[in-house]
Design a protein around this motif. Structure first.
Motif, PDB file in Angstrom:
ATOM      1  N   GLY A   1       0.842  -1.182   0.000  1.00 47.44           N
ATOM      2  CA  GLY A   1       0.000   0.000   0.000  1.00 47.44           C
ATOM      3  C   GLY A   1       0.882   1.237   0.000  1.00 47.44           C
ATOM      4  O   GLY A   1       2.099   1.159  -0.204  1.00 47.44           O
ATOM      5  N   LEU A   2       0.280   2.399   0.261  1.00 46.63           N
ATOM      6  CA  LEU A   2       1.057   3.634   0.205  1.00 46.63           C
ATOM      7  C   LEU A   2       2.177   3.651   1.239  1.00 46.63           C
ATOM      8  O   LEU A   2       3.282   4.120   0.960  1.00 46.63           O
ATOM      9  CB  LEU A   2       0.132   4.843   0.406  1.00 46.63           C
TER      10      LEU A   2
ATOM     11  N   LEU B   1       9.974  -5.551  -2.076  1.00 44.01           N
ATOM     12  CA  LEU B   1       8.645  -5.217  -1.565  1.00 44.01           C
ATOM     13  C   LEU B   1       7.738  -6.427  -1.748  1.00 44.01           C
ATOM     14  O   LEU B   1       7.553  -6.915  -2.874  1.00 44.01           O
ATOM     15  CB  LEU B   1       8.084  -4.008  -2.312  1.00 44.01           C
ATOM     16  N   LEU B   2       7.192  -6.925  -0.636  1.00 39.18           N
ATOM     17  CA  LEU B   2       6.381  -8.137  -0.656  1.00 39.18           C
ATOM     18  C   LEU B   2       4.903  -7.797  -0.492  1.00 39.18           C
ATOM     19  O   LEU B   2       4.525  -7.060   0.421  1.00 39.18           O
ATOM     20  CB  LEU B   2       6.815  -9.078   0.476  1.00 39.18           C
ATOM     21  N   GLU B   3       4.050  -8.339  -1.351  1.00 45.69           N
ATOM     22  CA  GLU B   3       2.609  -8.101  -1.299  1.00 45.69           C
ATOM     23  C   GLU B   3       1.875  -9.434  -1.452  1.00 45.69           C
ATOM     24  O   GLU B   3       2.144 -10.188  -2.382  1.00 45.69           O
ATOM     25  CB  GLU B   3       2.195  -7.137  -2.411  1.00 45.69           C
TER      26      GLU B   3
ATOM     27  N   ARG C   1       7.407  -8.226  -5.411  1.00 43.17           N
ATOM     28  CA  ARG C   1       6.927  -9.605  -5.490  1.00 43.17           C
ATOM     29  C   ARG C   1       5.489  -9.643  -4.991  1.00 43.17           C
ATOM     30  O   ARG C   1       5.219  -9.374  -3.817  1.00 43.17           O
ATOM     31  CB  ARG C   1       7.787 -10.536  -4.644  1.00 43.17           C
ATOM     32  N   THR C   2       4.569  -9.973  -5.875  1.00 44.37           N
ATOM     33  CA  THR C   2       3.167 -10.102  -5.489  1.00 44.37           C
ATOM     34  C   THR C   2       2.812 -11.578  -5.309  1.00 44.37           C
ATOM     35  O   THR C   2       3.556 -12.468  -5.740  1.00 44.37           O
ATOM     36  CB  THR C   2       2.256  -9.461  -6.545  1.00 44.37           C
ATOM     37  N   GLY C   3       1.681 -11.823  -4.684  1.00 41.07           N
ATOM     38  CA  GLY C   3       1.285 -13.202  -4.399  1.00 41.07           C
ATOM     39  C   GLY C   3       2.208 -13.867  -3.397  1.00 41.07           C
ATOM     40  O   GLY C   3       2.322 -15.098  -3.372  1.00 41.07           O
TER      41      GLY C   3
ATOM     42  N   PRO D   1      13.707  -8.782  20.830  1.00 43.83           N
ATOM     43  CA  PRO D   1      14.048  -9.545  19.628  1.00 43.83           C
ATOM     44  C   PRO D   1      14.685  -8.683  18.553  1.00 43.83           C
ATOM     45  O   PRO D   1      14.372  -7.501  18.423  1.00 43.83           O
ATOM     46  CB  PRO D   1      12.686 -10.076  19.156  1.00 43.83           C
ATOM     47  N   THR D   2      15.603  -9.265  17.826  1.00 45.30           N
ATOM     48  CA  THR D   2      16.185  -8.632  16.651  1.00 45.30           C
ATOM     49  C   THR D   2      15.668  -9.362  15.424  1.00 45.30           C
ATOM     50  O   THR D   2      15.914 -10.561  15.264  1.00 45.30           O
ATOM     51  CB  THR D   2      17.724  -8.702  16.682  1.00 45.30           C
ATOM     52  N   ILE D   3      14.922  -8.666  14.595  1.00 43.11           N
ATOM     53  CA  ILE D   3      14.323  -9.306  13.420  1.00 43.11           C
ATOM     54  C   ILE D   3      15.372  -9.393  12.313  1.00 43.11           C
ATOM     55  O   ILE D   3      16.008  -8.386  11.960  1.00 43.11           O
ATOM     56  CB  ILE D   3      13.093  -8.516  12.943  1.00 43.11           C
ATOM     57  N   ALA D   4      15.543 -10.584  11.790  1.00 47.80           N
ATOM     58  CA  ALA D   4      16.604 -10.827  10.814  1.00 47.80           C
ATOM     59  C   ALA D   4      16.071 -11.158   9.427  1.00 47.80           C
ATOM     60  O   ALA D   4      16.852 -11.401   8.508  1.00 47.80           O
ATOM     61  CB  ALA D   4      17.490 -11.976  11.294  1.00 47.80           C
ATOM     62  N   GLY D   5      14.753 -11.182   9.255  1.00 46.27           N
ATOM     63  CA  GLY D   5      14.203 -11.517   7.951  1.00 46.27           C
ATOM     64  C   GLY D   5      12.777 -12.016   8.054  1.00 46.27           C
ATOM     65  O   GLY D   5      12.125 -11.890   9.095  1.00 46.27           O
ATOM     66  N   VAL D   6      12.287 -12.598   6.970  1.00 50.29           N
ATOM     67  CA  VAL D   6      10.914 -13.099   6.919  1.00 50.29           C
ATOM     68  C   VAL D   6      10.883 -14.453   6.229  1.00 50.29           C
ATOM     69  O   VAL D   6      11.788 -14.803   5.466  1.00 50.29           O
ATOM     70  CB  VAL D   6       9.982 -12.133   6.150  1.00 50.29           C
ATOM     71  N   GLU D   7       9.833 -15.179   6.522  1.00 46.85           N
ATOM     72  CA  GLU D   7       9.548 -16.406   5.783  1.00 46.85           C
ATOM     73  C   GLU D   7       8.284 -16.170   4.997  1.00 46.85           C
ATOM     74  O   GLU D   7       7.272 -15.708   5.540  1.00 46.85           O
ATOM     75  CB  GLU D   7       9.368 -17.589   6.742  1.00 46.85           C
ATOM     76  N   ILE D   8       8.320 -16.458   3.695  1.00 44.67           N
ATOM     77  CA  ILE D   8       7.175 -16.179   2.836  1.00 44.67           C
ATOM     78  C   ILE D   8       6.712 -17.450   2.144  1.00 44.67           C
ATOM     79  O   ILE D   8       7.480 -18.395   1.936  1.00 44.67           O
ATOM     80  CB  ILE D   8       7.504 -15.102   1.783  1.00 44.67           C
TER      81      ILE D   8
END
Length: 312
Positions: A18-19, A38-40, A165-167, A186-193
């Motif tokens: 989003g914006l 950018l993940l959507e 990256r969409t979907g 916590p220290t955030i080091a990334g994401v799982e998608i």
């Protein structure tokens, strides 16, 4: 069935297109990030921001012609916050700080969109809770939300460091090993998608910009505002993602402070659909009035909190 996660590295990860997410990605690139992903979770970017049809607020700007004071935006916002300002001194000061951040940077935001991104914001209207006109939109037929989102996205896609990256649905925020073993924050080091039934983990700092939960009417909205459970909404019926933040120790605040928009269009052929189309506030700002049994019963550009008290 899903396949085991594959791990990638990147510079900055932004969740939500989003914006807020688009602006965050742009800020990261302007701060010389080597790469931005950018993940959507939807197939198209824009979120609910692309539906915005009244404009974007800012003051004082070169587009305003009405006399105003430099602190009008700040004063209006404090007033519109209503009962939320009647809290402890600590909480009030925190809210004041956030309002100052919003209003003091609004001129820079308008100038950035107009000068750097090429968005027409030359039409200024007085809307709900305003003491002076400060909602900016363009003179053409393209709604301001779509104009801002599409032009900002185009500017991002012109930068080779940017990837959309969409979907792709973020299902987990990853913590660093050291963070998991320690007793500190916590220290955030990334994401799982999850995308196409494949798990992928991305490593890097994370900006979480997934928006609100107005469309999650039977889950988060029902949890924090049971009186609004099942309420029709102009927001897409998507689950809120706040649980991912709670899972890594985040504390949620003001979840019960849900703002209800007073007006929407109802399709006579689908009156009970939970997904509605917004009757934008600009309709009232440009002179539209609300009638009940033929009588006007409210100031149409009063604060949103007043509209809710009346049950609009």
């Amino acid at each position: 069935m899903t396949t085991p996660a594959h791990r990638e590295s990147c510079s900055v990860i932004v969740v939500g297109a989003g914006l807020a997410g688009l602006a965050a990605a742009s800020a990261a690139l302007r701060s010389n990030a080597s790469a931005v992903v950018l993940l959507e979770r939807e197939l198209k970017p824009g979120g609910n921001s692309i539906k915005a049809s009244s404009g974007i607020n800012g003051a004082p700007t070169r587009f305003q012609t009405q006399a105003h004071t430099d602190d009008a935006f700040f004063t209006d916002t404090v007033k519109s916050a209503g009962k939320r300002m009647r809290s402890s001194a600590t909480e009030r000061n925190q809210r004041i700080g956030l309002i100052e951040l919003l209003t003091n940077n609004s001129l820079a935001a308008i100038n950035f969109l107009a000068d750097d991104i090429g968005v027409d914001l030359s039409v200024v209207t007085l809307l709900g809770g305003h003491s002076v006109a400060r909602t900016h939109r363009g003179a053409g037929n393209t709604p301001p939300g779509a104009d801002i989102v599409l032009k900002l996205l185009r500017s991002l896609q012109d930068d080779s460091r940017f990837e959309l990256r969409t979907g792709c649905e973020v299902i987990k925020l990853l913590q660093s090993a050291q963070s998991v073993e320690s007793d500190g924050p916590p220290t955030i080091a990334g994401v799982e998608i999850l995308s196409d039934n494949k798990l992928t983990s991305l490593a890097g700092p994370v900006i979480f910009a997934t928006g609100g939960f107005a469309g999650d009417t039977d889950n988060l909205l029902a949890k924090y505002r049971p009186d609004l459970a099942g309420l029709p909404s102009t927001n897409e019926p998507r689950p809120g993602m706040h649980g991912l933040l709670v899972d890594v120790g985040a504390h949620l605040v003001d979840m019960e402070s849900v703002q209800i928009h007073p007006t929407g269009f109802v399709d006579p052929h689908s009156q009970f659909s939970t997904l509605k189309f917004l009757a934008a506030e600009v309709l009232r700002g440009e002179g539209g009035i609300l009638l009940y049994n033929g009588r006007r019963f409210v100031n149409e550009v009063d604060t949103r909190e007043h509209s809710q008290v009346l049950g609009l």
